[in-house]
Design a protein around this motif. Structure first.
Motif, short mmCIF file in Angstrom:
data_model
loop_
_atom_site.label_atom_id
_atom_site.label_comp_id
_atom_site.label_asym_id
_atom_site.label_seq_id
_atom_site.Cartn_x
_atom_site.Cartn_y
_atom_site.Cartn_z
N GLU A 8 -2.41 36.01 7.04
CA GLU A 8 -1.98 36.86 5.92
C GLU A 8 -0.69 36.34 5.30
O GLU A 8 -0.52 36.37 4.07
CB GLU A 8 -1.82 38.30 6.40
CG GLU A 8 -3.14 38.95 6.77
CD GLU A 8 -2.96 40.26 7.53
OE1 GLU A 8 -3.94 41.02 7.63
OE2 GLU A 8 -1.84 40.52 8.02
N CYS A 9 0.20 35.84 6.15
CA CYS A 9 1.45 35.26 5.65
C CYS A 9 1.18 34.01 4.81
O CYS A 9 1.80 33.83 3.75
CB CYS A 9 2.36 34.91 6.83
SG CYS A 9 3.88 34.05 6.38
N THR A 10 0.26 33.17 5.26
CA THR A 10 -0.04 31.95 4.49
C THR A 10 -0.64 32.30 3.13
O THR A 10 -0.31 31.66 2.13
CB THR A 10 -1.01 31.03 5.25
OG1 THR A 10 -2.24 31.71 5.49
CG2 THR A 10 -0.41 30.57 6.57
N GLU A 11 -1.51 33.29 3.09
CA GLU A 11 -2.10 33.68 1.80
C GLU A 11 -1.00 34.18 0.85
O GLU A 11 -1.05 33.91 -0.36
CB GLU A 11 -3.16 34.76 2.01
CG GLU A 11 -4.37 34.32 2.84
CD GLU A 11 -5.18 33.21 2.19
OE1 GLU A 11 -5.21 33.13 0.94
OE2 GLU A 11 -5.79 32.41 2.93
N LEU A 12 -0.02 34.88 1.38
CA LEU A 12 1.11 35.33 0.57
C LEU A 12 1.88 34.14 0.03
O LEU A 12 2.22 34.07 -1.16
CB LEU A 12 2.03 36.22 1.40
CG LEU A 12 3.36 36.63 0.75
CD1 LEU A 12 3.12 37.48 -0.48
CD2 LEU A 12 4.24 37.37 1.77
N VAL A 16 0.00 36.79 -3.05
CA VAL A 16 -0.55 38.13 -2.81
C VAL A 16 -0.70 38.35 -1.31
O VAL A 16 -1.28 37.51 -0.61
CB VAL A 16 -1.91 38.32 -3.51
CG1 VAL A 16 -2.48 39.70 -3.19
CG2 VAL A 16 -1.78 38.12 -5.01
N LEU A 17 -0.19 39.48 -0.82
CA LEU A 17 -0.36 39.83 0.59
C LEU A 17 -1.68 40.58 0.73
O LEU A 17 -1.86 41.65 0.13
CB LEU A 17 0.80 40.71 1.05
CG LEU A 17 0.88 41.01 2.55
CD1 LEU A 17 1.04 39.74 3.35
CD2 LEU A 17 2.02 41.98 2.83
N PRO A 18 -2.64 40.05 1.50
CA PRO A 18 -3.97 40.67 1.59
C PRO A 18 -3.92 42.09 2.14
O PRO A 18 -3.09 42.44 2.98
CB PRO A 18 -4.72 39.74 2.55
CG PRO A 18 -3.98 38.44 2.50
CD PRO A 18 -2.55 38.81 2.29
#
Length: 435
Positions: A129-133, A138-140
């Motif tokens: 989730e941190c990597t996607e942010l 955007v935080l999933p």
């Protein structure tokens, strides 16, 4: 628009936009007159990060740093020589600044896209989730599950070859050759082969996590067939029991390691990206520069000092000897966090909650506590990672590997941002040798 010139006060917090550095500010009209350019050109220079802009008091327009205008050539950008132009393409060191929307550093530690890393840890967010942010901004809302990495033909032979040299190399080199082996199996253009930068970044990260198996007593480099979190992959490869508390602290270590603004290795990744390198090459470039006392080498030295000390007294004697010789003390202090590294404080708090804890971990925690109480030393992230790995009974070399896997998320984010910036990071040298 009337001309204005004023001094800004020293910043109260380092992560506020107008408080990056103190200096003289001028309005837009003054800026374009000094450079001999049009207003549109001024805006272009700001968008490329060549000139910093801060909001004027009252919100009427922006003000611009004179030092940046001078660096571009205050006597007329259009008439400047190629050498003067190139010199400002990136002015690094001293008071030069590169603009980024990824990470800001404050007394509470790094903020990723405006969200404190510590809050991500405390709210039990996963590393994915941190990597996607970091990558997408955007935080999933829901849990993120990555599909397993699928290497190309010949990967297994390359992986087996790497295991033969694993015991003779440190973690950064092993992770670097592991990433290159994965990329090589996909062909000349691995990122294009995988279809999208984000997909490539996910598989790259999984390949790095799997490569931590090279640190085991019997080195292995085997990718998982089923979807697993990065924390679960690390637990599997490093022979750490996959309990919920262990997986949570591994996620925390990765999140707190993910980015710390423009550290040398991160800057190296941006240089590679600006030159057109694919994400795999950007990450291996960064790994090659991940050798400082505050990064990979610091992890190794902090870990070694703890491992060599059978008691806290012996450890303190070792530190006192280093201080007496005025040698750098690995694992303590950080120039960005003069009051103490908040990332280390949080990670050590979580490490104390691990139960049961091996004696090796108890001694490591005692060593760091007494170093603070009796010598005034403040642990940094490499030291906290070394203590964590002692608490988890992980193999030697794990602290640097954890920091590398976590920091890869930041390297990818900065590489992607540099691509969007659209300019070559290419400083000029000013020759001072004999004529």
């Amino acid at each position: 628009m009337p001309r204005t010139s004023r001094k800004i006060a020293p910043p109260a917090a380092r992560d506020e936009a107008p408080s990056q550095a103190a200096g003289t500010l001028v309005d837009a009209r003054t800026a374009i007159e000094r450079l001999g350019i049009k207003m549109q050109t001024l805006y272009a220079y700001v968008s490329r990060g060549w000139i910093r802009a801060v909001p004027a008091v009252g919100g009427k327009g922006n003000l611009y740093y004179v030092e940046d205008l001078e660096a571009l050539g205050a006597r007329g950008r259009g008439r400047s020589t190629a050498g003067a132009s190139g010199e400002r393409m990136i002015r690094w060191g001293g008071n030069a600044v590169m603009q980024t929307s990824i990470t800001a550093i404050g007394p509470d530690g790094p903020r990723y896209r405006g969200k404190p890393a510590a809050d991500l840890v405390r709210s039990h967010r996963s590393f994915e989730e941190c990597t996607e942010l970091l990558w997408n901004g955007v935080l999933p809302d829901a849990a993120v599950v990555w599909q397993p990495a699928r290497p190309g033909a010949g990967f297994q032979a390359l992986a087996e070859g790497i295991t033969q040299v694993a015991s003779r190399n440190h973690s950064r080199r092993l992770l670097s050759v592991a990433v290159e082996a994965y990329a090589a199996s996909l062909g000349r253009n691995p990122e294009l082969t995988l279809g999208a930068p984000t997909l490539a970044a996910r598989q790259l990260t999984q390949a790095m996590a799997a490569a931590t198996g090279l640190l085991a007593a019997r080195p292995t480099y085997v990718l998982n067939d089923a979807p697993q979190s990065i924390a679960a992959v690390l637990a599997d490869k490093l022979d750490i029991r996959p309990t919920s508390s262990h997986l949570r602290i591994l996620d925390a270590a990765l999140i707190l390691s993910a980015d710390n603004e423009l550290a040398p290795a991160t800057f190296a990744a941006r240089i590679a990206a600006s030159a057109g390198a694919d994400l795999f090459s950007c990450v291996t470039t960064a790994l090659g520069a991940f050798e400082g006392m505050l990064t990979g080498l610091g992890c190794e030295q902090a870990e070694a000092a703890l491992a060599q000390s059978r008691t806290a007294d012996a450890y303190l004697d070792h530190l006192k000897g280093m201080l007496a010789r005025k040698s750098p003390v690995p694992g303590y202090g950080h120039p960005l966090y003069p009051d103490g590294d908040p990332r280390a404080t949080l990670l050590l708090e979580l490490a104390r909650e691990i139960n049961p804890m091996p004696m090796r971990g108890k001694i490591a925690l005692k060593c760091v506590e007494r170093a603070h109480e009796e010598l005034g030393l403040k642990a940094n992230l490499p030291m906290a990672l070394a203590v964590l790995c002692a608490v988890l009974a992980a193999p030697a070399g794990t602290p640097g590997a954890l920091m590398s896997v976590g920091r890869a998320a930041g390297w990818v984010a900065h590489a992607l941002e540099q691509r969007l910036a659209g300019f070559l990071v290419r400083p000029r040298a000013r020759y001072i040798g004999p004529s």
